[in-house]
Design an enzyme around this catalytic site. Sequence first.
Site, PDB file in Angstrom:
ATOM      1  N   ALA A   1       2.211  68.857  -7.502  1.00  0.00           N
ATOM      2  CA  ALA A   1       2.509  70.028  -6.672  1.00  0.00           C
ATOM      3  C   ALA A   1       3.490  69.649  -5.573  1.00  0.00           C
ATOM      4  O   ALA A   1       3.561  68.487  -5.156  1.00  0.00           O
ATOM      5  CB  ALA A   1       1.230  70.603  -6.058  1.00  0.00           C
ATOM      6  N   ASP A   2       4.242  70.646  -5.128  1.00  0.00           N
ATOM      7  CA  ASP A   2       5.141  70.439  -3.998  1.00  0.00           C
ATOM      8  C   ASP A   2       5.231  71.731  -3.201  1.00  0.00           C
ATOM      9  O   ASP A   2       5.175  72.835  -3.772  1.00  0.00           O
ATOM     10  CB  ASP A   2       6.529  70.012  -4.463  1.00  0.00           C
ATOM     11  CG  ASP A   2       7.368  69.499  -3.298  1.00  0.00           C
ATOM     12  OD1 ASP A   2       7.092  68.381  -2.827  1.00  0.00           O
ATOM     13  OD2 ASP A   2       8.275  70.221  -2.841  1.00  0.00           O
ATOM     14  N   THR A   3       5.367  71.601  -1.891  1.00  0.00           N
ATOM     15  CA  THR A   3       5.439  72.748  -0.989  1.00  0.00           C
ATOM     16  C   THR A   3       6.660  72.636  -0.097  1.00  0.00           C
ATOM     17  O   THR A   3       6.927  71.567   0.461  1.00  0.00           O
ATOM     18  CB  THR A   3       4.173  72.827  -0.107  1.00  0.00           C
ATOM     19  OG1 THR A   3       3.014  72.944  -0.940  1.00  0.00           O
ATOM     20  CG2 THR A   3       4.236  74.030   0.831  1.00  0.00           C
TER      21      THR A   3
END
Length: 203
Positions: free
Chosen positions: A78-80
Amino acid sequence: MSASELPALYLASKSPRRRELLQQIGVSYQVIDADVIEVPRHHESPADYVQRLAREKAEAGLASLKLQSLIPKPVLGADTIVVINNEILEKPRNAEHAAGMLRQLAGATHQVMTAVAMVTDAKQEIKLSVTDVVFRPLTENEIAAYWQTGEPHDKAGGYGIQGFGAVFVEQIRGSYTGVVGLPLEQTFLLLQEFSVPWWHRAD
Protein backbone atom coordinates in the site's frame (compact mmCIF):
# COMPACT_ATOMS: atom_id res chain seq x y z
CA MET A 1 5.20 -22.76 13.06
CA SER A 2 2.00 -24.79 12.88
CA ALA A 3 -0.56 -24.42 10.12
CA SER A 4 -2.85 -22.51 12.48
CA GLU A 5 -0.08 -19.99 13.12
CA LEU A 6 0.68 -19.29 9.46
CA PRO A 7 -0.11 -15.73 8.37
CA ALA A 8 -3.03 -15.25 5.99
CA LEU A 9 -0.95 -12.73 4.06
CA TYR A 10 2.36 -10.86 4.06
CA LEU A 11 2.26 -7.10 4.63
CA ALA A 12 4.86 -5.25 2.58
CA SER A 13 4.79 -2.22 4.88
CA LYS A 14 6.28 -1.21 8.21
CA SER A 15 3.43 1.22 8.93
CA PRO A 16 2.01 0.64 12.42
CA ARG A 17 -1.27 2.14 11.22
CA ARG A 18 -1.67 -0.46 8.49
CA ARG A 19 -0.85 -3.23 10.97
CA GLU A 20 -3.49 -1.94 13.37
CA LEU A 21 -6.15 -1.79 10.64
CA LEU A 22 -5.48 -5.38 9.56
CA GLN A 23 -5.68 -6.47 13.19
CA GLN A 24 -8.96 -4.56 13.51
CA ILE A 25 -10.63 -6.77 10.89
CA GLY A 26 -9.08 -10.00 12.13
CA VAL A 27 -6.51 -10.64 9.39
CA SER A 28 -3.38 -12.51 10.46
CA TYR A 29 -0.25 -11.23 8.73
CA GLN A 30 3.52 -11.16 8.76
CA VAL A 31 5.48 -8.01 7.92
CA ILE A 32 7.98 -8.46 5.10
CA ASP A 33 10.66 -6.13 3.76
CA ALA A 34 9.80 -4.22 0.58
CA ASP A 35 11.96 -1.20 -0.16
CA VAL A 36 11.19 0.71 -3.36
CA ILE A 37 12.25 4.09 -4.75
CA GLU A 38 9.43 6.60 -4.21
CA VAL A 39 9.88 9.17 -6.96
CA PRO A 40 7.18 10.17 -9.48
CA ARG A 41 8.00 9.60 -13.13
CA HIS A 42 7.85 12.38 -15.71
CA HIS A 43 4.19 13.18 -16.55
CA GLU A 44 2.96 10.48 -14.13
CA SER A 45 -0.36 11.46 -12.56
CA PRO A 46 -0.77 11.24 -8.76
CA ALA A 47 -3.26 8.38 -9.14
CA ASP A 48 -0.93 6.42 -11.42
CA TYR A 49 2.02 7.12 -9.13
CA VAL A 50 0.41 5.87 -5.93
CA GLN A 51 -0.93 2.75 -7.65
CA ARG A 52 2.49 1.98 -9.14
CA LEU A 53 4.15 2.29 -5.73
CA ALA A 54 1.60 0.00 -4.07
CA ARG A 55 2.16 -2.60 -6.79
CA GLU A 56 5.95 -2.29 -6.64
CA LYS A 57 5.93 -2.68 -2.86
CA ALA A 58 3.77 -5.80 -3.12
CA GLU A 59 6.02 -7.21 -5.84
CA ALA A 60 9.11 -6.46 -3.76
CA GLY A 61 7.50 -8.26 -0.84
CA LEU A 62 6.77 -11.25 -3.07
CA ALA A 63 10.41 -11.36 -4.16
CA SER A 64 11.50 -11.11 -0.52
CA LEU A 65 9.37 -14.03 0.65
CA LYS A 66 10.84 -16.18 -2.15
CA LEU A 67 14.37 -15.25 -1.10
CA GLN A 68 13.52 -16.26 2.46
CA SER A 69 11.79 -19.47 1.31
CA LEU A 70 8.65 -18.55 3.24
CA ILE A 71 5.31 -20.32 2.79
CA PRO A 72 3.60 -18.74 -0.26
CA LYS A 73 0.73 -16.42 0.67
CA PRO A 74 -0.65 -13.25 -0.97
CA VAL A 75 1.40 -10.09 -0.43
CA LEU A 76 -0.31 -6.80 0.38
CA GLY A 77 1.35 -3.51 -0.52
CA ALA A 78 0.00 0.00 0.00
CA ASP A 79 1.00 3.60 -0.50
CA THR A 80 -0.58 6.90 0.55
CA ILE A 81 -0.08 10.38 -0.87
CA VAL A 82 -1.64 13.76 -0.22
CA VAL A 83 -2.54 15.79 -3.29
CA ILE A 84 -3.59 19.44 -3.59
CA ASN A 85 -4.10 21.18 -6.93
CA ASN A 86 -2.57 18.08 -8.58
CA GLU A 87 0.65 18.53 -6.55
CA ILE A 88 1.87 15.54 -4.55
CA LEU A 89 2.78 16.30 -0.93
CA GLU A 90 5.06 13.58 0.38
CA LYS A 91 6.56 13.13 3.86
CA PRO A 92 8.18 16.33 5.18
CA ARG A 93 11.96 16.66 4.95
CA ASN A 94 12.15 19.08 7.90
CA ALA A 95 10.12 21.57 9.94
CA GLU A 96 10.16 24.22 7.22
CA HIS A 97 8.93 21.77 4.59
CA ALA A 98 6.16 20.53 6.89
CA ALA A 99 5.05 24.09 7.67
CA GLY A 100 4.88 24.93 3.98
CA MET A 101 2.66 21.94 3.29
CA LEU A 102 0.31 22.75 6.15
CA ARG A 103 -0.01 26.32 4.89
CA GLN A 104 -1.11 24.90 1.54
CA LEU A 105 -3.65 22.63 3.19
CA ALA A 106 -5.03 25.23 5.62
CA GLY A 107 -8.53 26.43 4.72
CA ALA A 108 -8.60 24.26 1.60
CA THR A 109 -9.73 20.89 0.27
CA HIS A 110 -7.16 18.26 -0.66
CA GLN A 111 -7.23 14.63 -1.70
CA VAL A 112 -5.73 11.67 0.10
CA MET A 113 -5.02 8.83 -2.30
CA THR A 114 -4.24 5.38 -0.98
CA ALA A 115 -3.63 2.48 -3.33
CA VAL A 116 -3.72 -1.12 -2.16
CA ALA A 117 -2.20 -3.95 -4.19
CA MET A 118 -2.29 -7.68 -3.60
CA VAL A 119 -0.09 -10.06 -5.57
CA THR A 120 0.73 -13.73 -5.88
CA ASP A 121 2.66 -15.60 -8.54
CA ALA A 122 -0.63 -16.15 -10.35
CA LYS A 123 -2.23 -12.71 -10.32
CA GLN A 124 -2.22 -9.13 -9.05
CA GLU A 125 -4.99 -6.63 -8.28
CA ILE A 126 -4.86 -2.95 -7.35
CA LYS A 127 -7.56 -0.81 -5.75
CA LEU A 128 -7.50 2.98 -5.36
CA SER A 129 -9.19 5.06 -2.65
CA VAL A 130 -9.55 8.83 -3.11
CA THR A 131 -10.90 10.91 -0.21
CA ASP A 132 -11.53 14.65 -0.07
CA VAL A 133 -10.32 16.22 3.18
CA VAL A 134 -11.25 19.77 4.18
CA PHE A 135 -8.96 21.66 6.57
CA ARG A 136 -9.99 24.65 8.63
CA PRO A 137 -7.71 27.72 8.61
CA LEU A 138 -4.56 27.22 10.71
CA THR A 139 -2.46 29.69 12.65
CA GLU A 140 1.31 29.86 12.45
CA ASN A 141 1.48 28.95 16.13
CA GLU A 142 -0.56 25.81 15.53
CA ILE A 143 1.62 24.80 12.60
CA ALA A 144 4.83 25.26 14.61
CA ALA A 145 3.44 23.51 17.68
CA TYR A 146 2.23 20.57 15.63
CA TRP A 147 5.72 19.88 14.30
CA GLN A 148 7.01 19.79 17.87
CA THR A 149 4.64 16.92 18.71
CA GLY A 150 6.69 14.69 16.39
CA GLU A 151 3.57 13.38 14.68
CA PRO A 152 4.08 14.93 11.20
CA HIS A 153 7.61 13.60 10.70
CA ASP A 154 6.67 10.37 8.87
CA LYS A 155 3.25 11.33 7.49
CA ALA A 156 2.36 12.08 3.88
CA GLY A 157 1.29 15.71 3.68
CA GLY A 158 2.78 16.35 7.10
CA TYR A 159 -0.22 15.36 9.22
CA GLY A 160 -1.98 12.34 10.72
CA ILE A 161 -5.77 12.30 10.88
CA GLN A 162 -5.75 9.52 13.51
CA GLY A 163 -3.69 11.63 15.93
CA PHE A 164 -3.29 15.27 16.95
CA GLY A 165 -3.86 16.35 13.34
CA ALA A 166 -7.54 15.43 13.65
CA VAL A 167 -8.26 18.89 15.05
CA PHE A 168 -7.32 20.44 11.70
CA VAL A 169 -10.01 18.55 9.79
CA GLU A 170 -13.43 20.07 9.18
CA GLN A 171 -14.81 17.38 6.90
CA ILE A 172 -13.93 14.23 4.98
CA ARG A 173 -15.74 12.86 1.95
CA GLY A 174 -14.73 9.27 1.35
CA SER A 175 -12.80 6.66 3.32
CA TYR A 176 -11.50 7.55 6.78
CA THR A 177 -9.31 4.44 6.88
CA GLY A 178 -7.99 5.41 3.45
CA VAL A 179 -6.73 8.66 4.97
CA VAL A 180 -5.16 6.70 7.83
CA GLY A 181 -3.30 4.56 5.31
CA LEU A 182 -5.28 1.40 4.46
CA PRO A 183 -8.80 1.78 3.03
CA LEU A 184 -10.64 -1.15 4.53
CA GLU A 185 -13.38 -0.95 1.88
CA GLN A 186 -10.94 -1.70 -0.94
CA THR A 187 -8.80 -4.01 1.20
CA PHE A 188 -11.83 -6.17 1.95
CA LEU A 189 -12.50 -6.56 -1.79
CA LEU A 190 -8.94 -7.83 -2.22
CA LEU A 191 -9.31 -10.24 0.71
CA GLN A 192 -12.36 -11.70 -1.01
CA GLU A 193 -10.68 -11.91 -4.42
CA PHE A 194 -7.66 -13.73 -2.99
CA SER A 195 -9.63 -15.87 -0.49
CA VAL A 196 -7.79 -14.39 2.50
CA PRO A 197 -9.50 -15.13 5.84
CA TRP A 198 -10.80 -12.24 7.95
CA TRP A 199 -12.67 -12.21 11.26
CA HIS A 200 -15.88 -13.77 9.90
CA ARG A 201 -14.16 -16.65 8.12
CA ALA A 202 -10.93 -17.12 10.01
CA ASP A 203 -9.56 -20.64 9.61
